[in-house]
Motif scaffolding. Structure first.
Motif, mmCIF file in Angstrom:
data_model
loop_
_atom_site.group_PDB
_atom_site.id
_atom_site.type_symbol
_atom_site.label_atom_id
_atom_site.label_comp_id
_atom_site.label_asym_id
_atom_site.label_seq_id
_atom_site.Cartn_x
_atom_site.Cartn_y
_atom_site.Cartn_z
ATOM 1 N N ARG A 201 3.435 6.134 2.750
ATOM 2 C CA ARG A 201 2.135 6.552 3.268
ATOM 3 C C ARG A 201 0.985 6.039 2.403
ATOM 4 N NH1 ARG A 201 3.766 10.139 7.100
ATOM 5 N NH2 ARG A 201 5.752 11.209 6.705
ATOM 6 N N ALA A 202 1.272 5.115 1.502
ATOM 7 C CA ALA A 202 0.244 4.501 0.645
ATOM 8 C C ALA A 202 0.172 3.017 0.981
ATOM 9 C CB ALA A 202 0.579 4.709 -0.831
ATOM 10 N N PRO A 203 -0.532 2.651 2.051
ATOM 11 C CA PRO A 203 -0.481 1.265 2.530
ATOM 12 C C PRO A 203 -1.053 0.246 1.561
ATOM 13 C CG PRO A 203 -2.176 2.524 3.687
ATOM 14 C CD PRO A 203 -1.376 3.512 2.899
ATOM 15 N N GLY A 204 -1.942 0.674 0.663
ATOM 16 C CA GLY A 204 -2.528 -0.284 -0.275
ATOM 17 C C GLY A 204 -1.790 -0.416 -1.586
ATOM 18 N N PHE A 205 -0.609 0.214 -1.700
ATOM 19 C CA PHE A 205 0.065 0.297 -2.989
ATOM 20 C C PHE A 205 0.408 -1.079 -3.563
ATOM 21 C CE2 PHE A 205 3.884 0.794 -5.638
ATOM 22 C CZ PHE A 205 3.426 1.731 -6.548
ATOM 23 N N ALA A 206 0.997 -1.957 -2.767
ATOM 24 C CA ALA A 206 1.406 -3.271 -3.286
ATOM 25 C C ALA A 206 0.196 -4.058 -3.776
ATOM 26 C CB ALA A 206 2.149 -4.046 -2.210
ATOM 27 N N ARG A 207 -0.888 -4.037 -3.023
ATOM 28 C CA ARG A 207 -2.098 -4.766 -3.415
ATOM 29 C C ARG A 207 -2.704 -4.171 -4.685
ATOM 30 N NH1 ARG A 207 -6.791 -2.957 -2.398
ATOM 31 N NH2 ARG A 207 -6.053 -1.693 -0.642
ATOM 32 N N GLU A 208 -2.766 -2.848 -4.759
ATOM 33 C CA GLU A 208 -3.397 -2.199 -5.913
ATOM 34 C C GLU A 208 -2.604 -2.417 -7.191
ATOM 35 O OE1 GLU A 208 -5.359 1.370 -3.191
ATOM 36 O OE2 GLU A 208 -3.512 1.702 -4.333
ATOM 37 N N THR A 209 -1.289 -2.299 -7.120
ATOM 38 C CA THR A 209 -0.488 -2.489 -8.334
ATOM 39 C C THR A 209 -0.450 -3.952 -8.757
ATOM 40 O OG1 THR A 209 1.536 -2.609 -6.996
ATOM 41 C CG2 THR A 209 0.951 -0.467 -7.928
ATOM 42 N N ALA A 210 -0.692 -4.867 -7.816
ATOM 43 C CA ALA A 210 -0.722 -6.290 -8.162
ATOM 44 C C ALA A 210 -1.947 -6.661 -8.986
ATOM 45 C CB ALA A 210 -0.686 -7.135 -6.892
ATOM 46 N N GLY A 211 -2.882 -5.730 -9.153
ATOM 47 C CA GLY A 211 -4.084 -6.045 -9.919
ATOM 48 C C GLY A 211 -3.890 -6.041 -11.418
ATOM 49 N N ALA A 212 -2.763 -5.536 -11.900
ATOM 50 C CA ALA A 212 -2.559 -5.416 -13.346
ATOM 51 C C ALA A 212 -2.146 -6.742 -13.971
ATOM 52 C CB ALA A 212 -1.488 -4.367 -13.635
#
Length: 366
Positions: A201-212
């Protein structure tokens, strides 16, 4: 110098008849705790700690049909095959050596870093650190069992979650950008493993974690993750349940840090990625509605006093979190790690039957 692991094999011998689960259905933390006590210089308390916990342990199952070298994928993620996996890894270690086995299987299993609420990799890392200190048969057997927990319960965070393509933000900034799931989907009770299903239910998770940016030297990166998730603990741990949840972000990152010196570059990258995504997933799913105003903690504390307080406290999560933070503090000097331990000791219930009040050890320092 006194060997901190002098009594470790005696503790492993006590644990040898017992399997990976407790009578209440949760994971057996005892092998991890006894190694953490040794690493904290409190290994002389491990046997007494075990005596108080032994009634909750379940015996190991009988031997099972073996897993073949070509058919291991079919047995992944099948908890009932734990004994077969333990025998499989014992053979792998005997034939190929424990370091080569660890390197190969850390790479293969890291996509399931959060397996069994992160306990597969955490138990493996505790076992490997003790084995690196001294190679003994009991410690090789414990490594085989740690890997067996990881393989038998193997479960990726999400079926279609890609490997992270790392960006430019330091971990603490990238973690701040991870958006928790909608409030009514956040988990406030129950098992961590079941709760992590809400990551879908967290659709932006892959994009957000890729920012590190996790491209720096691996050991320094892993220490940065421990410190980052310790800050998450200070922010988000509000009660006993959330303390347990967010302790696993810290100890999960510490597991990667402990394994990195023992594996090659490919496994190092996989472990760092797994620790990062798993800690972020815990934030996404379990972040409380009103973080940021936790209990006050004692203002003065030393590493030795915190190690003593954790051992007296007796809770398995408190001991493992304390050891992870103290080890990172010894390398980084980040005093916020000490505050993390002190907060955990106020939020987690001391082990039932402990007469001493561990928080008094924090209040009475000179």
């Amino acid at each position: 110098m006194t060997d901190p692991y002098a009594r470790h094999d005696a503790a492993l011998a006590v644990l040898r008849p017992y399997g990976p689960n407790l009578a209440n259905g949760f994971i057996n933390h005892a092998p991890m705790v006894v190694e953490a006590l040794a690493a904290m210089g409190r290994g002389d308390t491990a046997l007494s700690w075990l005596r108080a916990e032994e009634h909750d342990l379940l015996p190991r199952a009988p031997a099972q049909p073996p897993i073949g070298a070509a058919g291991w994928r079919e047995a992944l993620g099948k908890p009932a095959r734990f004994e077969a996996w333990a025998a499989f890894f014992a053979r792998e270690i005997e034939m190929n050596g424990w370091r080569a086995t660890l390197d190969r299987w850390a790479r293969r299993l890291s996509a399931g870093y959060g397996t069994a609420a992160v306990h597969g990799v955490i138990r493996t890392a505790h076992a490997a650190r003790a084995l690196a200190w001294q190679d003994t048969a009991l410690r090789r057997s414990e490594l085989a069992q740690g890997l067996a927990v990881w393989a038998a319960r193997y479960a990726p965070l999400a079926p279609d979650l890609p490997a992270p393509a790392f960006g430019t933000l330091p971990p603490h900034e990238a973690l701040a950008a991870v958006t928790p799931v909608a409030l009514h989907w956040r988990v406030r009770a129950g098992s961590i493993t079941a709760g992590l299903a809400n990551l879908a239910r967290a659709p932006g998770f892959a994009r957000e974690t890729a920012g590190a940016d996790l491209s720096e030297e691996p050991l320094a990166t892993a220490d940065a993750l421990v410190c980052t998730f310790a800050e998450l603990f200070l922010d988000a741990a509000r009660n006993g349940y959330t303390a347990i949840v967010f302790a696993h972000a810290v100890t999960g990152a510490a597991a990667a840090r402990n394994l990195l010196p023992l594996v090659g570059p490919g496994a190092q990258r996989a472990l760092i990625a797994g620790a990062w995504q798993t800690g972020c997933a815990l934030k996404a799913v379990f972040y409380p509605p009103a973080p940021g105003a936790g209990r006050p903690v004692p203002a003065r504390r030393t590493p030795d006093r915190l190690a003593e307080a954790a051992a007296v406290h007796g809770d398995d999560h408190a001991i493992k979190l304390a050891e992870a933070c103290l080890s990172a503090y010894a390398r980084t000097g980040r005093r916020r790690l000490l505050k993390t331990i002190a907060l955990a000791l106020t939020l987690l219930e001391p082990r039932e039957g402990e007469a001493a009040d561990p928080t008094r050890l924090l209040e009475t320092q000179t």
